[in-house]
Write a protein that holds these residues in place. Structure first.
Motif, short mmCIF file in Angstrom:
data_model
loop_
_atom_site.label_atom_id
_atom_site.label_comp_id
_atom_site.label_asym_id
_atom_site.label_seq_id
_atom_site.Cartn_x
_atom_site.Cartn_y
_atom_site.Cartn_z
N ARG A 1 5.30 1.79 11.56
CA ARG A 1 4.59 1.16 12.68
C ARG A 1 4.63 2.01 13.94
N SER A 2 5.51 3.02 13.99
CA SER A 2 5.55 3.91 15.15
C SER A 2 4.45 4.96 15.13
N ILE A 3 3.75 5.11 14.00
CA ILE A 3 2.64 6.07 13.96
C ILE A 3 1.29 5.36 13.84
N THR A 4 1.29 4.03 13.85
CA THR A 4 0.04 3.28 13.80
C THR A 4 -0.19 2.56 15.12
N ALA B 1 -5.47 4.32 2.10
CA ALA B 1 -6.41 3.38 2.69
C ALA B 1 -7.82 3.58 2.15
N ILE B 2 -8.23 4.84 1.98
CA ILE B 2 -9.55 5.13 1.41
C ILE B 2 -9.63 4.62 -0.01
N ASP B 3 -8.61 4.91 -0.80
CA ASP B 3 -8.62 4.51 -2.21
C ASP B 3 -8.57 3.00 -2.38
N ARG B 4 -8.08 2.30 -1.37
CA ARG B 4 -8.05 0.83 -1.42
C ARG B 4 -9.32 0.20 -0.86
N GLY B 5 -10.32 1.00 -0.56
CA GLY B 5 -11.57 0.46 -0.07
C GLY B 5 -11.66 0.42 1.43
N GLN C 1 -2.39 -1.93 7.20
CA GLN C 1 -2.20 -2.69 5.96
C GLN C 1 -1.62 -1.86 4.83
N VAL C 2 -1.51 -0.55 5.04
CA VAL C 2 -0.98 0.33 4.00
C VAL C 2 0.50 0.03 3.79
#
Length: 666
Positions: A447-450, A495-499, A505-506
């Protein structure tokens, strides 16, 4: 790697090719973290644009910081570890953390030779277009005179710049400067008037000593220092990590720079006069030696390479203003080197020492043999989903979503140079330096990089990450940035592979598992590391554990003099695959230890006697030890592997045993 330079961008614009260029991932900032992020995403099959505002690639890793700052090398993994292994191969050892800038540059640029990577160097961000919480595209311009524009669209963005320019333009919350101690319940934030890198008492701050009406010497602020712990918008000092050489065949003389002003160094003269017992260059610089007669020179003491107080506007400055700040730092630093080597007021001993050094012909060839990378130690810091603080550094808070480990002391360089009164006398003092250890190493939260969820959902910020000033001073090390760059790439690919889900949410656990399973992203078998905490010690045999980080990790094992010693075993119960392995042990360079140590390597039932001779070790700089090769051995899948230490050759001296490493041969 496909490369679009500023010139080619201009040609495309004139040809009417101004449409957006679309990628899966856009990485902004060609720092070491940016290179690793771009390479990692490319290895995972994504089309990547790497945008670097300058022509320099690698940030501080290639910009002079050859004496790698990292408190515990055991926590560095993935492509970052591979980079230091590649450096080691260049110098003929397993890995090396001390290196020449050109060596680092060659290795980092090799990572960009990938068909999925398009490098746009000399291009800087102008604006960000968003749709809701998602960045849809960014507009960049050439840093040249014509300033052609280009629009870069991508599904996900990673800001790896030292300044956080993409993050800021995307509307993400951030801070500049120091919080007060009260903000996060800390004790080392805000104003700090301490004793490290400080002037001794009594150095007069005025142009005419004792006469305030004469004005302050150059470099001293007219501001008054606030009480300790007070927050402000001041930024810790920047400098250049200087690469010089003493090799006569590779040396360019240090010349007087255009615009040189000797009055900028009057304070240094007063400092030298106040310290008659300090007449070595290392008294005024951290003068660290690199391979092949070169240096990595850093700030030391009250007056050195840090241009204290002259960078406060840098984080929010325009590109032209930043260029001016960088130029001022360059002039100050080159002038400092000239001053020490040529000003007749400098003691002869210092001038003679300075005279043997010059700029290296084989470094920064495209930049006049001077690093183009200013050490931007801290600029903007994101206020993300989680703010790392002093409590994290000290191990009082343990985050549940750790993605990488930090392993350096809480560290801040000075922020300002002020006048204080003591015993009725005005004197100059530096303010802002902090060097305090904590409960290292400790995890950094995903969460420190998002960014905060409502602000941006397809951006990750691994460099200007979310941390208080003092916690950032612990995290901000190049190897850690590189690990965070790889984590960021893994996260956006997930995230890309999950649509195209939000980065928030990762699942950080999946990312960490993927990194551990395939750290180099090439399908190779991960190393097998056995630290001393996993070693088998027979009861009562005289081996003791010493909790100290001067070995590999936080402790090591050594014999107790005068006791009866037995064997010490590092065991792999079952090798994961058949093949040849290089077997290493980490050895401390302490000269008080036994010169030789007997070691047996068992591959199944077969014993291979080996011997460690510490006289053959060549430890450089701050590194306390190195990996020593025991040999190459064949192991079969499912077969046990044992490294057994025996002190029979120690002649009564202390024998030390630390981590053991199995590296499968390719």
């Amino acid at each position: 790697m496909k490369r679009l330079t500023g010139f080619l961008c201009a040609v495309l614009m004139l040809a009417g090719c101004s449409r957006s260029h679309t990628y899966d991932v856009c990485v902004y900032g060609g720092t070491s973290a940016g290179v690793v992020a771009a390479y990692s995403a490319a290895r995972l099959g994504k089309r990547v644009a790497l945008i670097e505002p300058t022509k320099h690639i690698g940030g501080m890793t290639t910009g002079g910081l050859g004496l790698t700052d990292i408190g515990n090398k055991q926590v560095i993994k993935g492509i970052a570890k591979q980079f230091y292994r590649k450096v080691g191969q260049h110098y003929g050892r397993l890995e090396q953390w001390i290196f020449e800038p050109s060596v680092a540059d060659s290795i980092l640029r090799s990572y960009l030779h990938h068909d999925n990577i398009t490098l746009l160097d000399g291009m800087r961000i102008v604006s960000v277009e968003k749709a809701g919480t998602r960045i849809s595209s960014i507009e960049v311009e050439s840093a040249g005179d014509t300033h052609p524009m280009m629009r870069i669209a991508a599904d996900y963005f990673i800001d790896c710049s030292y300044e956080g320019d993409l993050m800021a333009r995307a509307g993400v919350s951030y801070v500049v400067g120091r919080e007060s101690n009260e903000t996060y319940g800390e004790t080392y934030n805000g104003v700090e008037l301490l004793t490290r890198h400080q002037f001794p008492d009594g150095i007069d701050p005025y142009r005419v000593e004792g006469d305030p009406s004469s004005g302050l010497l150059w470099g001293i602020s007219e501001a008054k220092a606030a009480p300790n712990g007070t927050g402000d918008d001041l930024v810790q000092a920047y400098n250049f990590r200087i690469c010089l050489t003493s090799d006569r065949n590779n040396r360019i003389p240090i010349t007087r720079p255009e615009g040189y002003d000797s009055t900028h160094y009057e304070l240094l003269l007063r400092l030298i006069e106040a310290q008659p017992d300090k007449r070595q260059l290392n008294d005024y610089f951290i003068w660290s030696l690199m391979p092949n007669g070169k240096t990595d020179i850093n700030n030391r003491g009250g007056f050195s390479t840090d241009m204290i107080g002259m960078n406060h506007s840098y984080p929010e400055a325009s590109y032209d203003e930043r260029d001016s700040i960088i130029a001022a730092h360059t002039l100050y630093t080159k002038g400092l080197l000239w001053f020490l080597g040529h000003d007749p007021r400098v003691p002869d001993t210092l001038r003679r020492q300075m005279a043997v050094w010059g700029y290296p012909k084989d470094e920064y060839v495209d930049f006049g043999h001077w690093t183009p990378q200013l050490y931007v130690r801290e600029a903007r810091r994101m206020v993300g989903e989680y703010v790392a603080t002093q409590a994290d550094c000290e191990g009082r808070t343990i985050v549940p979503d750790g993605i990488a480990m930090a392993a350096y002391q809480m560290d801040s360089h000075n922020c300002q140079r002020v006048v204080i009164s003591k015993n009725g006398r005005d004197m100059v003092k530096n303010e802002g330096n902090v060097e305090v250890g904590g409960g290292l190493p400790y995890p950094i939260s995903y969460r420190s990089i998002t960014p905060q969820r409502g602000e941006c959902s397809n951006l990750i910020v691994p460099v200007c990450l979310s941390a208080s000033h003092i916690a950032y001073g612990s995290i901000r090390m190049e190897p850690v940035f590189m690990v965070l760059g790889q984590i960021s790439a893994l996260a956006v690919c997930e995230a890309i592979d999950r649509g195209d889900c939000d980065v928030q949410q990762v699942d950080s656990r999946r990312i960490c598992s993927a990194l551990d399973a395939d750290p180099y992203l090439d399908g190779s078998q991960p190393d097998i590391l056995i630290d001393d905490s996993d070693a088998e010690v027979e009861p009562g045999t005289g081996w003791r554990r010493v909790n100290r980080s001067s070995g590999y990790g936080l402790s090591y094992l050594e014999t107790d003099p005068g006791s009866t010693h037995g064997t010490l075993r590092y065991t792999v119960e079952a090798m994961p695959s058949s093949g040849d392995y290089m077997v290493y042990t980490y050895q401390n360079a302490d000269k008080r230890l036994a010169t030789r140590t007997a070691v047996n390597v068992y591959a199944g039932d077969q014993c291979h006697p080996c011997q460690i001779d510490r006289r053959c070790m060549h430890v450089l700089g701050q590194t306390s030890g190195e990996w020593v090769l025991l040999g190459q051995f064949r192991f079969e899948q499912g077969q046990p592997a044992v490294v057994e230490f025996d002190d029979s050759l120690c002649d009564g001296a202390v024998t030390r045993a630390d981590a053991v490493l199995f590296v499968k041969c390719s």
